[in-house]
Write a protein that holds these residues in place. Structure first.
Motif, PDB file in Angstrom:
ATOM      1  N   ASN A 240       0.827  -0.997  -0.268  1.00  0.00           N
ATOM      2  CA  ASN A 240       0.027  -0.335  -0.476  1.00  0.00           C
ATOM      3  C   ASN A 240       0.866   1.082  -0.103  1.00  0.00           C
ATOM      4  OD1 ASN A 240      -1.335   2.088   0.269  1.00  0.00           O
ATOM      5  ND2 ASN A 240      -2.504   0.694   1.858  1.00  0.00           N
ATOM      6  N   THR A 453      -0.574  -4.370   3.004  1.00  0.00           N
ATOM      7  CA  THR A 453      -1.403  -4.621   1.643  1.00  0.00           C
ATOM      8  C   THR A 453      -2.578  -3.806   1.489  1.00  0.00           C
ATOM      9  OG1 THR A 453      -2.896  -6.105   2.784  1.00  0.00           O
ATOM     10  CG2 THR A 453      -0.746  -6.592   2.293  1.00  0.00           C
ATOM     11  N   ALA A 454      -2.728  -3.636   0.380  1.00  0.00           N
ATOM     12  CA  ALA A 454      -3.382  -2.459  -0.396  1.00  0.00           C
ATOM     13  C   ALA A 454      -4.812  -2.912  -0.671  1.00  0.00           C
ATOM     14  CB  ALA A 454      -3.325  -1.992  -2.120  1.00  0.00           C
ATOM     15  N   ASN A 455      -5.639  -2.305  -0.273  1.00  0.00           N
ATOM     16  CA  ASN A 455      -7.013  -2.246  -0.298  1.00  0.00           C
ATOM     17  C   ASN A 455      -7.833  -3.693  -1.756  1.00  0.00           C
ATOM     18  OD1 ASN A 455      -8.780  -0.758  -2.427  1.00  0.00           O
ATOM     19  ND2 ASN A 455      -8.275   0.684  -0.413  1.00  0.00           N
ATOM     20  N   ALA A 458      -7.518  -0.592  -4.629  1.00  0.00           N
ATOM     21  CA  ALA A 458      -6.708  -0.077  -5.139  1.00  0.00           C
ATOM     22  C   ALA A 458      -6.389  -0.702  -6.466  1.00  0.00           C
ATOM     23  CB  ALA A 458      -5.797  -0.086  -4.060  1.00  0.00           C
TER      24      ALA A 458
END
Length: 461
Positions: A240, A453-455, A458
């Motif tokens: 992220n 981590t990205a959602n 994303a």
């Protein structure tokens, strides 16, 4: 010694170097007890992705061999004080037994070769790689329950295989050396141990493209309108960038710079693919925590290409001292070293840099061609045959940049150097056990926190 001189003269020059550095002196292990191995390892932690530093130590504390794999900087520090023959080559820098493997060439041949070049550096004495290889054989053998006497025999056999193959290469012309290779399918026919033959045959099958989908370490696609790599933390996950600016990459400029450095034919081939996703991928043992990601590229017909973008830092071999060093993009150093040592290089091999962070990278096709855990190869004669294969392979790699006639002249026909380096290997295996115990005792954090981590919505690229 002038490489343009006749090989007989270069052979004599190598033999004469024995007076300056007797072969027996390579048995000595000088001074490693005076340094702090844990502190040397910690020096690079600040340059790694913080979330993965515990994962690095978790892998290194599994056993002594895992420690050795991740401690290239420690061994380079130790090798700075050891005897050298005085014959430079392009060194791999991290030539332990697990850094050799099978891969498919663009011509669809399956070769066995050195496959890790993060620490490669030119102008390094040939004995540096040879000692790390022999030491790794000893550590692996002892870890498998082999006696010290037998472990020493295995290490000596590895050096002997290197010496014999180098002697054969010394009789060849430069072009013959350059085009020589270790064909894995041919090697299988020469191996007497049935168990290892079966394992290497399985490697050939895997290298031909079978069973890739069964390996959880290989990125997979998610079907849907927007193809992306599946998160499998802590090995593969999306970072992220909004949560931590240090993780941000300008992918457009990064890959544009990479493309610019490729040959025109490779540029044309790459232009048939478009970047769809980018995910972080933890790799190896010593490399865990360095910035390494995988780019998913696809054609208009959804045909994938995975490119690994791996951070390149200064080689640990600079710790050897003297005038060793590389000025310029460290990714380029890795690319040049790989092209120098490997019989056939990846068609997408290149380098680039992220201007904002200053990180330097090399790029290659993501490969899934490995021989499995060392425990599978360290059972009795399996390790013996395999280690000798690695020894021959290292000789071929060194002969491309070094002087095989001079190296052969120095090593000679007797087993003096074999036995000397075998003694060093056992001594270093003992020191590795001490260093491994020190790391375990230090109780470094080994429970990796949840990656940033990205959602799901994303966009990683």
């Amino acid at each position: 010694m002038d490489i343009l001189r006749a090989r007989t003269e270069r052979f004599k020059h190598g033999k004469a170097l024995r007076h300056k550095t007797p072969r027996e002196t390579h048995a000595d292990l000088k001074g490693p007890v005076t340094r702090d191995a844990v502190a040397i390892l910690a020096e690079s932690d600040r340059d790694r992705v913080p979330e993965l530093v515990p994962e690095r130590y978790a892998r290194m504390t599994q056993n002594a061999f895992a420690f050795l794999r991740g401690a290239a900087a420690v061994m380079a520090t130790d090798l700075a004080g050891q005897s050298v023959a005085g014959i430079p080559v392009q060194a791999g820098g991290d030539s332990h037994v697990m850094n050799f493997g099978a891969f498919v060439t663009p011509e669809d041949n399956i070769l066995f070769d050195v496959n890790d070049f993060d620490e490669t550096l030119s102008g390094v004495d040939f004995t540096v790689d040879l000692k790390r290889l022999a030491a790794s054989v000893a550590v692996a053998a002892l870890g498998a329950g082999v006696s010290k006497k037998q472990a020493r025999v295995l290490a000596a056999a590895t050096v002997k295989a290197y010496r014999w193959h180098m002697a054969a290469l010394a009789k060849m012309s430069p072009l013959e050396i350059w085009h020589s290779r270790i064909d894995l399918e041919q090697e299988i026919g020469l191996i007497g141990n049935g168990s290892l033959r079966r394992k290497l045959t399985a490697v050939v099958d895997k290298a031909r493209g079978e069973g890739l989908s069964k390996d959880d370490n290989f990125p997979h696609l998610v079907s849907g309108d927007v193809p992306k790599i599946v998160d499998k933390p802590p090995t593969i996950f999306h970072l992220n960038a909004k949560a931590d600016a240090r993780h941000k990459l300008d992918t457009g400029r990064l890959f544009a710079a990479y493309r610019k450095g490729l040959a025109p034919d490779r540029q044309r081939l790459l232009d048939r693919f478009t970047l769809k996703d980018l995910a972080f991928k933890a790799v190896g043992v010593g490399s865990v925590g360095t910035f390494c990601c995988v780019g998913l590229f696809m054609t208009g017909d959804s045909e994938p290409l995975f490119l690994q973008v791996k951070q390149a830092q200064r080689s640990v071999l600079e710790r050897l001292g003297g005038k060793l060093g590389y000025k310029g993009n460290q990714g380029r150093r890795v690319v040049e070293g790989q092209q120098m040592m490997q019989a056939a290089s990846d068609i997408f091999l290149g380098f680039t840099q992220d201007e904002a962070s200053g990180r330097q990278f090399y790029v290659r096709t993501l490969k899934n061609r490995r021989l499995g855990g060392v425990s599978e190869l360290s059972e009795g004669k399996d390790l013996s045959d395999y280690a000798q294969l690695c020894g021959r392979t290292l000789a071929r790699a060194h002969a491309r940049s070094g002087d095989p006639a001079a190296i052969t002249g120095y090593m000679g026909k007797s087993e003096v150097l074999d036995e000397a380096i075998a003694s060093f290997a056992i001594a270093y295996a003992n020191q590795t056990a001490v260093d491994y115990a020190a790391l375990v005792k230090a109780k470094v954090p080994v429970k990796a926190p949840k990656p940033a981590t990205a959602n799901k919505k994303a966009k990683a690229a």
